[in-house]
Design a protein around this motif. Structure first.
Motif, mmCIF file in Angstrom:
data_model
loop_
_atom_site.group_PDB
_atom_site.id
_atom_site.type_symbol
_atom_site.label_atom_id
_atom_site.label_comp_id
_atom_site.label_asym_id
_atom_site.label_seq_id
_atom_site.Cartn_x
_atom_site.Cartn_y
_atom_site.Cartn_z
ATOM 1 N N ILE A 26 0.733 -1.274 -0.012
ATOM 2 C CA ILE A 26 0.029 -0.001 -0.026
ATOM 3 C C ILE A 26 0.731 1.333 0.185
ATOM 4 O O ILE A 26 0.613 2.168 -0.628
ATOM 5 N N LEU A 29 1.500 2.358 -3.490
ATOM 6 C CA LEU A 29 0.384 2.417 -4.579
ATOM 7 C C LEU A 29 -0.421 3.633 -4.279
ATOM 8 O O LEU A 29 -0.277 4.037 -3.378
ATOM 9 N N ARG A 30 -1.024 4.115 -5.477
ATOM 10 C CA ARG A 30 -2.050 5.208 -5.307
ATOM 11 C C ARG A 30 -3.076 5.023 -4.361
ATOM 12 O O ARG A 30 -3.425 3.994 -4.042
ATOM 13 N N LYS A 31 -3.112 6.170 -3.471
ATOM 14 C CA LYS A 31 -3.997 6.177 -2.200
ATOM 15 C C LYS A 31 -5.397 6.467 -2.793
ATOM 16 O O LYS A 31 -5.689 7.324 -3.600
ATOM 17 N N ASP A 33 -8.007 4.827 -4.228
ATOM 18 C CA ASP A 33 -8.596 4.310 -5.374
ATOM 19 C C ASP A 33 -9.261 2.920 -4.840
ATOM 20 O O ASP A 33 -9.260 2.337 -3.659
ATOM 21 N N ASN A 35 -8.457 -0.152 -5.706
ATOM 22 C CA ASN A 35 -7.056 -1.213 -5.083
ATOM 23 C C ASN A 35 -6.896 -0.919 -3.793
ATOM 24 O O ASN A 35 -6.638 -1.830 -2.902
ATOM 25 N N HIS A 36 -6.685 0.485 -3.421
ATOM 26 C CA HIS A 36 -6.403 0.783 -2.037
ATOM 27 C C HIS A 36 -7.389 0.552 -1.072
ATOM 28 O O HIS A 36 -6.856 -0.099 0.048
ATOM 29 N N ARG A 37 -8.650 0.520 -1.351
ATOM 30 C CA ARG A 37 -9.623 0.066 -0.418
ATOM 31 C C ARG A 37 -9.623 -1.334 -0.269
ATOM 32 O O ARG A 37 -9.951 -1.843 1.106
ATOM 33 N N LEU A 39 -7.176 -3.532 -0.226
ATOM 34 C CA LEU A 39 -5.974 -3.935 0.169
ATOM 35 C C LEU A 39 -6.128 -3.583 1.710
ATOM 36 O O LEU A 39 -5.570 -3.991 2.620
ATOM 37 N N GLY A 40 -6.807 -2.196 1.824
ATOM 38 C CA GLY A 40 -6.939 -1.816 3.135
ATOM 39 C C GLY A 40 -7.675 -2.582 4.042
ATOM 40 O O GLY A 40 -7.363 -2.888 5.121
ATOM 41 N N TYR A 212 -2.088 14.126 0.819
ATOM 42 C CA TYR A 212 -3.404 13.701 0.536
ATOM 43 C C TYR A 212 -4.421 14.632 0.952
ATOM 44 O O TYR A 212 -5.359 14.651 0.457
#
Length: 216
Positions: A26, A29-31, A33, A35-37, A39-40, A212
């Motif tokens: 994470i 990676l871009r926060k 988006d 994928n972030h959610r 993986l989060g 951010y």
């Protein structure tokens, strides 16, 4: 009892390993988006498992390491997730939010008191208790300020979410270094492995918060 402890240990390693792996991914990676959610959520689940099993194992077999990691991980991880609720206007803290803050308040005070006691006994490990207790109380004060503001401080929810998720990652990295400290030169004091992740990853927290919250 040994079988139960072994099962808990396996679950702890699985959760902590997942959290460390996904958390590291994470970072790069871009926060924000999809994928972030996704993986989060994996990170959150893995660290909840690691933190909860730490506390249970620490009660079965008293262990400073497991206890500190368990308390710190659960508070950071749970509070980070709770702050996402305040992205929507009009949200207010509920009983769960207060319970999480009081949980860390109580143990933060205990950590500092015990840290002072250990230092009086000429035990350097007291530094670890002081640092983790101080960090915990700082975040509790942050919770209080956010609640006193009426949840209206612009983007405070995002700043607090980032800080606590990063704090959870630091806890996972700390656990990894402490468990594997035997591979490093023996002249390095044990408390160094407890504090090193904070010094390495800590500066990134300010950078991510500034980056951010400025974009949002």
């Amino acid at each position: 009892m040994k079988e139960v402890f072994f099962i808990l240990l396996c679950l702890h390693i699985a959760g902590g390993g997942l959290g460390l792996l996904v958390g590291t991914l994470i970072l790069f990676l871009r926060k924000g988006d999809r994928n972030h959610r996704k993986l989060g959520l994996l990170f959150y689940g893995g660290m909840c498992l690691a933190g909860a099993t730490s506390l249970v194992m620490a009660m079965l077999h008293p262990n400073y390491f497991l206890f500190i990691v368990g308390i710190f991980t659960l508070y950071m991880n749970l509070s980070a997730k709770r702050y996402l609720r305040f992205k929507k206007n009009g949200q207010e803290a509920i009983a769960m939010d207060y319970v999480i803050s009081i949980f860390m308040l109580v143990f933060g005070i205990i950590f500092i008191a015990f840290g002072i006691y250990l230092l009086i006994q000429a035990k350097n490990f007291g530094i670890v208790f002081l640092v983790f207790g101080g960090i915990g109380l700082r975040f509790v004060w942050q919770d209080y300020q956010f609640q006193q503001s009426g949840y209206s401080i612009r983007l405070a929810w995002l700043s607090n979410h980032i800080q606590r998720m990063m704090g959870t990652y630091i806890a996972s990295l700390t656990a990894f270094l402490v468990v594997n400290s035997s591979i490093f030169p023996q002249f390095i004091p044990s408390f160094v492995f407890w504090l090193l992740p904070g010094f390495i990853v800590g500066p990134l927290i300010g950078r991510f918060v500034k980056k951010y919250t400025r974009k949002a």
